[in-house]
Motif scaffolding. Structure first.
Motif, mmCIF file in Angstrom:
data_model
loop_
_atom_site.group_PDB
_atom_site.id
_atom_site.type_symbol
_atom_site.label_atom_id
_atom_site.label_comp_id
_atom_site.label_asym_id
_atom_site.label_seq_id
_atom_site.Cartn_x
_atom_site.Cartn_y
_atom_site.Cartn_z
ATOM 1 N N CYS A 7 0.809 -1.218 0.000
ATOM 2 C CA CYS A 7 0.000 0.000 0.000
ATOM 3 C C CYS A 7 0.845 1.271 0.000
ATOM 4 N N TYR A 8 0.125 2.402 0.042
ATOM 5 C CA TYR A 8 0.789 3.704 0.125
ATOM 6 C C TYR A 8 1.466 3.872 1.496
ATOM 7 N N CYS A 9 0.853 3.249 2.499
ATOM 8 C CA CYS A 9 1.329 3.426 3.862
ATOM 9 C C CYS A 9 2.555 2.580 4.183
ATOM 10 N N GLY A 10 2.824 1.573 3.403
ATOM 11 C CA GLY A 10 3.966 0.707 3.644
ATOM 12 C C GLY A 10 3.757 -0.301 4.749
ATOM 13 N N LYS A 11 2.528 -0.441 5.250
ATOM 14 C CA LYS A 11 2.247 -1.404 6.314
ATOM 15 C C LYS A 11 2.003 -2.793 5.705
ATOM 16 N N GLY A 12 1.876 -3.768 6.571
ATOM 17 C CA GLY A 12 1.768 -5.141 6.146
ATOM 18 C C GLY A 12 0.342 -5.581 5.828
ATOM 19 N N TYR A 13 0.258 -6.826 5.493
ATOM 20 C CA TYR A 13 -1.028 -7.427 5.121
ATOM 21 C C TYR A 13 -1.780 -7.835 6.373
ATOM 22 N N SER A 14 -3.095 -7.687 6.349
ATOM 23 C CA SER A 14 -3.952 -8.088 7.455
ATOM 24 C C SER A 14 -5.159 -8.833 6.903
ATOM 25 N N GLU A 15 -5.474 -9.967 7.505
ATOM 26 C CA GLU A 15 -6.626 -10.748 7.057
ATOM 27 C C GLU A 15 -7.942 -10.031 7.322
ATOM 28 N N HIS A 16 -7.952 -9.167 8.262
ATOM 29 C CA HIS A 16 -9.187 -8.473 8.629
ATOM 30 C C HIS A 16 -9.437 -7.243 7.759
#
Length: 340
Positions: A29-38
């Motif tokens: 993403c743009y934010c650079g955060k990781g993947y979340s199943e939720h």
């Protein structure tokens, strides 16, 4: 929100799996955060990076789990505003997506995990369809019979959906589940169940009485080869047959008399022959006379028999019966006489 034109990480340095669904660095993403199943995510069609739907400014409502029926380009690829358009979905695709989203929510929740999760038709399935109508079914209006269309999609796609009736009989009426919980794909969701060819048996039409009578007349005429003649034609045929019979009776007698006369004249000629040769000529002449009985003489030639010369053509021999007024009659006979 100002479009983002650069990412806080180097996209080319990320290591992806074979399916390009996640990377080892867990940066998205743009934010650079990781993947979340939720959290639901959407993929850019240009750079193939995944973005949280909540971070995409062009998406007004977070996507449902498994939603892939869109075209999206991030602002980094366009270097301008994002491009986001929805695809036209079929009814069975929309219903399948609704059930996948409900099933995914149950799987992520705590509690008992059965093999299949069943959902109520009106309270859960139709309610979620109505809430997401402008996203999933944006190309059509909501009419009064749309719930019947949802029910038809569920009942006519046994390769995609399971009915609660098969598990709990009448108690499972109105309950539906997904047969498979694999992630949706555009090809699999568009694939239709194989249609079984049904052959309609057409009833034979009973023929009318007129048709039966015409068929009988056709069958009888097929085997009746006798020609249809008029009474006048029958009378002429009878007369011709009588003349032909008279001809057949008189012709052999005439030929025999002419032949005997020719033999007598030949015996009185200047050339003398032996008795044996004479008897051979007589015997051959008798055979020629017998053969003439087998020939069919028409009534038209009856007048020309006495005055004309009659030739019997054979392969290597010829019998010539000649009749003249001034010269004596002669008979020339060659061996192996075969009349044709």
């Amino acid at each position: 929100m100002t479009p983002v034109h650069t990412l806080p990480y180097d996209l080319s340095s990320l290591t992806w799996n074979d399916d390009h669904t996640n990377n080892d660095q867990d940066k998205y993403c743009y934010c650079g955060k990781g993947y979340s199943e939720h959290k639901t995510m959407m993929q850019c069609s240009t750079c193939l990076q995944f973005f949280h739907s909540a971070c995409v400014s062009s998406v007004k409502r977070p996507l449902l789990y498994g939603d892939i029926f869109y075209e999206f380009q991030c602002s980094v690829c366009t270097q301008a505003e994002e491009k986001y358009t929805r695809e036209v979905m079929k009814w069975k695709q929309a219903v399948q997506l609704i059930l996948y989203h409900l099933t995914k929510q149950r799987r992520l929740s705590k509690g008992k995990q059965p093999e299949h999760f069943y959902f109520r038709f009106t309270e859960e399935i139709c309610k979620l369809v109505e809430e997401n109508w402008d996203v999933l079914l944006w190309d059509r209006e909501m009419n009064k019979t749309w719930k019947n269309t949802v029910a038809s999609s569920l009942s006519t796609q046994p390769d995609l959906f399971l009915s609660g009736v098969t598990k709990w009989d009448s108690a499972g009426k109105g309950l539906w589940a997904l047969r498979s919980e694999e992630p949706l794909s555009k090809l699999s969701s568009a694939r239709q169940a194989p249609k079984t060819e049904t052959t309609k048996r057409l009833k034979k039409r009973k023929p009318a009485k007129d048709e039966l009578q015409s068929k009988k007349r056709t069958r009888s005429s097929r085997y009746d080869h006798s020609p249809v003649t008029s009474p006048e034609h029958n009378q002429e045929t009878t007369n011709n047959d009588d003349s032909g019979s008279i001809m057949k009776d008189t012709l052999p007698t005439m030929d025999k008399e002419n032949t005997n006369a020719a033999l007598d004249d030949g015996a009185l000629g200047t050339t003398t022959k032996s008795d044996d040769s004479t008897s051979d000529k007589m015997k051959t002449a008798d055979e020629a006379i017998v053969t003439t009985k087998r020939t069919i003489v028409s009534s038209d030639d009856l007048e020309n028999v006495a005055d004309s010369t009659t030739d019997f053509k054979v392969d290597d021999s010829t019998v010539n019966l000649m009749k003249t007024d001034s010269q004596p009659k002669t008979l020339k006979v060659r061996s192996q006489c075969l009349c044709m």
